[in-house]
Design a protein around this motif. Structure first.
Motif, PDB file in Angstrom:
ATOM      1  N   ASP A 107     -18.170 -24.307  24.120  1.00 22.06           N
ATOM      2  CA  ASP A 107     -18.678 -24.015  25.464  1.00 22.06           C
ATOM      3  C   ASP A 107     -20.171 -24.285  25.599  1.00 22.06           C
ATOM      4  O   ASP A 107     -20.873 -23.618  26.365  1.00 22.06           O
ATOM      5  N   LEU A 108     -20.657 -25.232  24.841  1.00 21.32           N
ATOM      6  CA  LEU A 108     -22.070 -25.602  24.957  1.00 21.32           C
ATOM      7  C   LEU A 108     -22.254 -26.801  25.882  1.00 21.32           C
ATOM      8  O   LEU A 108     -23.376 -27.174  26.216  1.00 21.32           O
ATOM      9  N   LEU A 109     -21.144 -27.403  26.291  1.00 23.54           N
ATOM     10  CA  LEU A 109     -21.176 -28.639  27.072  1.00 23.54           C
ATOM     11  C   LEU A 109     -20.090 -28.547  28.131  1.00 23.54           C
ATOM     12  O   LEU A 109     -19.066 -27.892  27.923  1.00 23.54           O
ATOM     13  N   ALA A 110     -20.314 -29.199  29.274  1.00 23.96           N
ATOM     14  CA  ALA A 110     -19.274 -29.278  30.307  1.00 23.96           C
ATOM     15  C   ALA A 110     -19.285 -30.679  30.889  1.00 23.96           C
ATOM     16  O   ALA A 110     -20.332 -31.343  30.892  1.00 23.96           O
ATOM     17  N   PRO A 111     -18.150 -31.145  31.358  1.00 22.58           N
ATOM     18  CA  PRO A 111     -18.136 -32.479  31.978  1.00 22.58           C
ATOM     19  C   PRO A 111     -19.072 -32.503  33.172  1.00 22.58           C
ATOM     20  O   PRO A 111     -19.157 -31.535  33.927  1.00 22.58           O
ATOM     21  N   ALA A 112     -19.783 -33.616  33.327  1.00 21.36           N
ATOM     22  CA  ALA A 112     -20.646 -33.767  34.495  1.00 21.36           C
ATOM     23  C   ALA A 112     -19.768 -34.086  35.690  1.00 21.36           C
ATOM     24  O   ALA A 112     -18.751 -34.755  35.575  1.00 21.36           O
ATOM     25  N   ALA A 113     -20.187 -33.585  36.840  1.00 23.19           N
ATOM     26  CA  ALA A 113     -19.394 -33.836  38.039  1.00 23.19           C
ATOM     27  C   ALA A 113     -19.351 -35.332  38.335  1.00 23.19           C
ATOM     28  O   ALA A 113     -18.288 -35.931  38.503  1.00 23.19           O
ATOM     29  N   ALA A 114     -20.492 -35.945  38.354  1.00 24.59           N
ATOM     30  CA  ALA A 114     -20.564 -37.362  38.739  1.00 24.59           C
ATOM     31  C   ALA A 114     -20.420 -38.255  37.516  1.00 24.59           C
ATOM     32  O   ALA A 114     -20.562 -37.830  36.381  1.00 24.59           O
TER      33      ALA A 114
END
Lengths: 426, 426, 426
Positions: free
Chosen positions: B412-419
């Motif tokens: 949980d240190l990273l999340a997909p970027a929206a764009a």
């Protein structure tokens, strides 16, 4: 600076504790340093300020009562942040707690265990190999208790609110290039700047590595926005050539300034792209801050054999190299101070320099450096190019371009540009 | 793949006709290939689908009835698209219809005359020089009649609508590197991708050169807009190093992906700028489409001596090179699949990897590759840099960066970027 | 051109005076040159048009009445703009007014004193060393009085209002490479262009250095806005390779055009960045104008030993080099004339060149240069790329690309783009 290095060398520093306090107290004799104490347990982004570590003594005694490893002889002998230990054990039991360098058998390595409870000793590999099976008495007389993280801050206000950050880590025990050299150069730079007027505000931070910059940033999120330029200072006393590691941006004004100064200095040098490993530039250049902070070194950390060993001693750094490093940082400061954009008040064709006594009267001969610098300043001063850009394009040292600009200002041929320079990329 | 090459080698393909149908029928045994038949006379932009050409037999007999040139021995002996001929003639009359390679006197050249009615034979120069004056019987038993242009299409839908085009030409008769090698690699890639989940939709087209891609584009103008990446696959079985010819855009993601994979592979390779001559990338990259389609080869077309001669036979391509080519294309596909941008959920300073077991506990020692990859991903994941960009900046192979990203996602240190990533230019 | 150089060589030119008038009158025999007279005292930006200088005679006589320095023998003997003098003096008194070149002891230097009232003689150093103490009679029979600054302008209107400026300085006395060579090349170029149709308007200015271009610009501020391209022509007759100094912009179309022509010519050449020292490009490229004007030379001013000495005589420049310089400038003019952007009228896939007779009929063989050029023009003609950009990307000479474009226009495959090309940077 070398005397300061020698004076600070015996102190056993770590990321917290009295060694740091003693170090900062010594610096307060030279510069107006404010000491901050941050309590253990204070949150700092994803981290927490750790318990404070202090050490009184540590040794391994053989069955004859002889101290075969003795903290009093070298404070690198103890793994930093070792928990207290009092025990008797065989060599086999002790062995996993002993650290040495087989490839450099006469040196004591530097080891830490800040974030996992552990203990250990460091010693020359040759000595380790000579240790016989025995009934050893192990003592590490340390405390690891709620206390504080200590850092120092020296702010020298300038005529403008823009800030220059100079950061050096204070957490290493008896190691000189890494980083008593950075501490000494920063201290002497601060002492100098305290005595002269300057445009930027200079903020010196003396902090433990990683947790120190993280703590400082967590307490200064708003303040950090004023930082226009910054340098991490480390490994500045050895005999190697300069190494500059660019900021994450890669093309920040600090990157251009350091490159310019190094290119116009005598020696070879290396310019490296940013990488997220190294010293506190890792934190300053994290994506949530992305500050324009590079790292100036002589030999690159991790790439000289004395690095993180007992060979990084007062003999490894020299007064001459420290002086050269200070002079180089001062040259960078000069660029940062004077890199402004101007507008040529006679932008249509050249102004007649000759009638103002600024240009040789006899035609047909060749031009002098300062005349050339004036032509460059006039030609490029359309408000969009700062003096550093002009110096780079002209291939002349910044001082010469700055001198030309001062002359032209005196003769009302130039005026400060209203807006800041929008810097070209190099 | 080499067995497939050997199996397809004897078939006499051209831009239309039963040779293409037999070839596509064979591929249907391995992959879900849809065969399209486009009637002769169908307009395709500035072109028209030509009449269909088929050949039963062709020979030149001497006055003793001996077949001195015989299509049955090698289908390169007949100029492709030769019109039917039945005539007797002297050597002088026959001579303008005979093609040979004086500099490679033992090889049969490959010649075509698709768009001008003509006929001819190709033969080794040594044989041509040995032909005596005689009364020759010439027979070309071909048909050139309204029929169809045949092409195959294999679409493997992904979880997203973005498409990857893989195109190879199927019009060459008994020539192996050009282009049974491309057909074999594309077929095996399709077979592999049919069995695994993937993000992009993969569209494989098996088409005659030039008129085939023009016809496909004219029937798929809307569909072509979904193409995000593409490769023309050809000359992938010889022992040369890889050659990649960039798309017309030059800096498309496919160009960056192939360059990255080739740089991190073992061998030498060549990266060439786009030029409007070559294979079907000419059409995909015409200004009205300007699709991001490059061309991957080993030896460059036209630059190996076997090119367009009978020496481009099954012995010229090897199982090992075909396998290496397939592996390389698969690596490119991996990059295209996983080159996404993420956001660091702790952007202010580094997160404490150590407390999550992601970072070595003992300080003072050097860092490992995967730790370095995690630091890079964290430092660059501001939503603007995709993983390929990060891999390039880090100088690490894409797999390592991708592995680091997966670990950070798990913690949980990273999340997909929206764009989607706005890619930096290299 | 060499005959013109020889004819103009004896005339004593300066920044004002009858020498310039005689020179321009001679040029009027060849080209439609308008002569402008600007009164002394006229302001020109930061400058003022100076008084007019004319010289009838000048000498230094020894006590026996012998002319030891004699203007009649070489007009470089007098410092240009020397004020009138009639006096007797010792060698010691005379000495500060004598200029020589100790390192080139047989040559007379060229010296001027336009903007400080002064006088002097120039002579070979060997001769200076031989002068004995004596009672010398010094005579400089000059006038420095209100008059005019004289310059010539030849405007050749084109079909469009865009202008090309060709500027050469006319102020140097008996010096050939600098700059009778530039005057000769400009004159013959104007004579040629006067006889052929052209798109741009060509404006030739024959002006004294510095004050001439400043005066011209001050009287033509509005007109200067029409200048799309420009060249200062100087030092074009010596045997050195070409040197091109870029405009201040560095990436102006003129910079791309000259670079292209020099790269596709036979010889070596040097491309230099702009600097604010040199000839009249200093004024054209001042920030208030920033015109796209470069400077074309063979040997670089100040870097050949004959520069500004009596050795820059008619033997130093050759008919062949002048012809080669003219041909090169003409090639640049061809690029400027024909560098237009077009749109491919069949942008989707390639048009079928074969059915129009523009492409080889026999497939399988290699492509010819002109076919390649047509493919490039078709591929890149999306209205955003001019022909020069296409030539650069194709690596083909501009003529070939231009020829391909003409063929495609004839076959209605191409049409002029509405807008001007937005040029890519090289």
């Amino acid at each position: 600076m070398h005397a300061l290095v020698r004076e600070l060398y015996p102190i056993c520093r770590s990321i917290t504790g009295d060694g740091v306090r003693q170090t900062l107290a010594r610096l307060q004799q030279d510069i107006p340093l404010q000491v901050h104490e941050v309590p253990s347990g204070t949150p700092a982004f994803d981290w927490t300020v750790p318990r404070e570590w202090n050490i009184r003594d540590a040794y391994v005694k053989d069955s004859r009562g002889q101290r075969v490893i003795d903290f009093r002889r070298h404070n690198l002998h103890v793994v930093s942040y070792s928990v207290p230990v009092r025990a008797r054990m065989s060599l086999a039991e002790l062995r996993p707690h002993l650290h040495s360098l087989p490839d450099q058998p006469d040196l004591i390595p530097y080891r830490t265990s800040y974030y996992r409870e552990s203990w250990g000793f460091c010693l020359p590999h040759r000595q380790l190999e000579g240790m016989a099976e025995d009934d050893y008495e192990v003592c590490i007389d340390t405390t690891l208790e709620p206390g504080h993280l200590t850092y120092g801050e020296c702010v020298l206000p300038g005529s403008e609110s823009s800030e220059v950050l100079l950061s050096c880590h204070t957490c290493h025990p008896s190691l000189c290039n890494d980083n008593l050299s950075g501490i000494a150069v920063a201290t002497f730079l601060a002492r100098h700047l305290a005595g002269v007027p300057h445009r930027h505000t200079y903020r010196f931070v003396f902090i433990p590595g990683t947790i120190g910059s993280i703590t400082w940033l967590s307490r200064n999120e708003e303040q950090a926005k004023a930082i226009r330029h910054g340098l991490v200072l480390t490994c500045l006393g050895d005999s190697g050539n300069f190494t500059y590691k660019r900021s994450r941006r890669g093309d920040a004004p600090i990157d251009a300034a350091v490159r310019h100064v190094l290119r116009h200095s005598r020696g070879e040098h290396a310019l490296l792209d940013f990488s997220p490993y190294g010293y506190d530039e890792r934190q300053y250049c994290s994506p949530g801050f992305d500050l324009p902070v590079g790292c100036l070194m002589r030999s690159h950390y991790g790439q000289f054999p004395q690095y993180h060993t007992s060979a990084d001693d007062p003999g490894f750094v020299t007064p001459g190299q420290l002086a050269d490093s200070l002079a180089t940082v001062l040259s960078v400061v000069q660029v940062l101070e004077h890199d402004l954009a101007y507008v040529n008040l006679n932008p249509k064709c050249e102004p007649q320099l000759g009638k103002r006594g600024l240009y040789g009267a006899m035609g047909g001969t060749s031009i002098r450096d300062l005349e050339m610098a004036m032509l460059w300043v006039l030609n490029q001063s359309d408000g969009r190019h700062g003096l550093l850009d002009i110096a780079e394009r002209a291939g002349l040292p910044f001082e010469r371009i700055h001198e030309a600009a001062r002359l032209l200002l005196q003769h009302d041929l130039l005026a400060p540009a209203a807006a800041a320079p929008s810097r070209a990329q190099h």
